[in-house]
Write a protein that holds these residues in place. Structure first.
Motif, PDB file in Angstrom:
ATOM      1  N   VAL A 150       0.845  -1.205   0.000  1.00 50.80           N
ATOM      2  CA  VAL A 150       0.000   0.000   0.000  1.00 50.80           C
ATOM      3  C   VAL A 150       0.876   1.249   0.000  1.00 50.80           C
ATOM      4  CG1 VAL A 150      -1.612   1.375   1.375  1.00 50.80           C
ATOM      5  CG2 VAL A 150      -2.032  -1.059   1.043  1.00 50.80           C
ATOM      6  N   GLU A 151       1.805   1.321   0.928  1.00 52.26           N
ATOM      7  CA  GLU A 151       2.670   2.493   1.017  1.00 52.26           C
ATOM      8  C   GLU A 151       3.568   2.606  -0.209  1.00 52.26           C
ATOM      9  OE1 GLU A 151       2.122   0.382   3.528  1.00 52.26           O
ATOM     10  OE2 GLU A 151       1.332   1.626   5.151  1.00 52.26           O
ATOM     11  N   LYS A 152       4.107   1.487  -0.666  1.00 50.62           N
ATOM     12  CA  LYS A 152       4.981   1.495  -1.832  1.00 50.62           C
ATOM     13  C   LYS A 152       4.244   2.025  -3.063  1.00 50.62           C
ATOM     14  CE  LYS A 152       7.202  -2.302  -2.379  1.00 50.62           C
ATOM     15  NZ  LYS A 152       7.539  -3.693  -2.740  1.00 50.62           N
ATOM     16  N   THR A 153       3.027   1.565  -3.271  1.00 48.32           N
ATOM     17  CA  THR A 153       2.256   1.993  -4.436  1.00 48.32           C
ATOM     18  C   THR A 153       1.890   3.466  -4.346  1.00 48.32           C
ATOM     19  OG1 THR A 153       1.394  -0.255  -4.673  1.00 48.32           O
ATOM     20  CG2 THR A 153       0.217   1.487  -5.829  1.00 48.32           C
ATOM     21  N   ALA A 154       1.438   3.910  -3.184  1.00 48.51           N
ATOM     22  CA  ALA A 154       1.091   5.330  -3.006  1.00 48.51           C
ATOM     23  C   ALA A 154       2.319   6.214  -3.208  1.00 48.51           C
ATOM     24  CB  ALA A 154       0.485   5.562  -1.629  1.00 48.51           C
ATOM     25  N   LEU A 155       3.455   5.791  -2.676  1.00 44.88           N
ATOM     26  CA  LEU A 155       4.683   6.565  -2.838  1.00 44.88           C
ATOM     27  C   LEU A 155       5.121   6.605  -4.302  1.00 44.88           C
ATOM     28  CD1 LEU A 155       6.670   5.409   0.305  1.00 44.88           C
ATOM     29  CD2 LEU A 155       5.977   7.758  -0.219  1.00 44.88           C
ATOM     30  N   ARG A 156       5.013   5.495  -5.002  1.00 51.27           N
ATOM     31  CA  ARG A 156       5.414   5.478  -6.412  1.00 51.27           C
ATOM     32  C   ARG A 156       4.605   6.484  -7.232  1.00 51.27           C
ATOM     33  NH1 ARG A 156       5.990  -1.075  -7.129  1.00 51.27           N
ATOM     34  NH2 ARG A 156       8.221  -1.186  -6.665  1.00 51.27           N
TER      35      ARG A 156
END
Length: 127
Positions: A74-80
């Motif tokens: 979740v965090e990785k996708t939002a950050l990307r």
């Protein structure tokens, strides 16, 4: 489609690709139920995929006491998505990008997701 909806949809598509190792077209059809026609949505999805290595490196460089491999999807996708917008969509104000990333993280993640994403993005824009 509003930009907020496009960001949420891009999140769902990219998250699905990350979790299930599927192609973009299949993920788009799973989420939308139809072919991709929105230009902003297409630019988010294709831009993140095209610049993924540079985006991931930028994120990794700004993590404190954390490794990129340990990031939740979740965090990785939002950050990307947010880092892509910060680096390649300079027409969107930084504050809007960060706020949208926090909101999406809170929507799809847990109570700590938004704070984590905010912290990482704040470090990125300061450098």
């Amino acid at each position: 489609m509003k930009r907020r909806t496009a960001r949420e949809t891009a999140f769902q598509v990219l998250f699905q690709m990350d979790m299930n190792d599927i192609q973009p077209q299949e993920a788009v059809e799973n989420v939308l139920g139809e072919p991709l026609e929105n230009a902003f949505l297409a630019s988010l999805i294709n831009g993140v995929l095209e610049h993924k290595d540079a985006i991931d490196a930028k994120i990794a460089d700004h993590l404190e006491n954390w490794s990129f491999d340990r990031l939740a999807s979740v965090e990785k996708t939002a950050l990307r998505i947010a880092v892509y917008e910060l680096l390649y969509h300079t027409d969107v104000p930084q504050g809007v990008v960060i706020n949208e990333a926090i909101e999406i993280s809170n929507l799809f993640g847990d109570e700590k997701s938004g704070k984590f994403v905010n912290g990482v993005l704040s470090r990125i824009i300061k450098n």
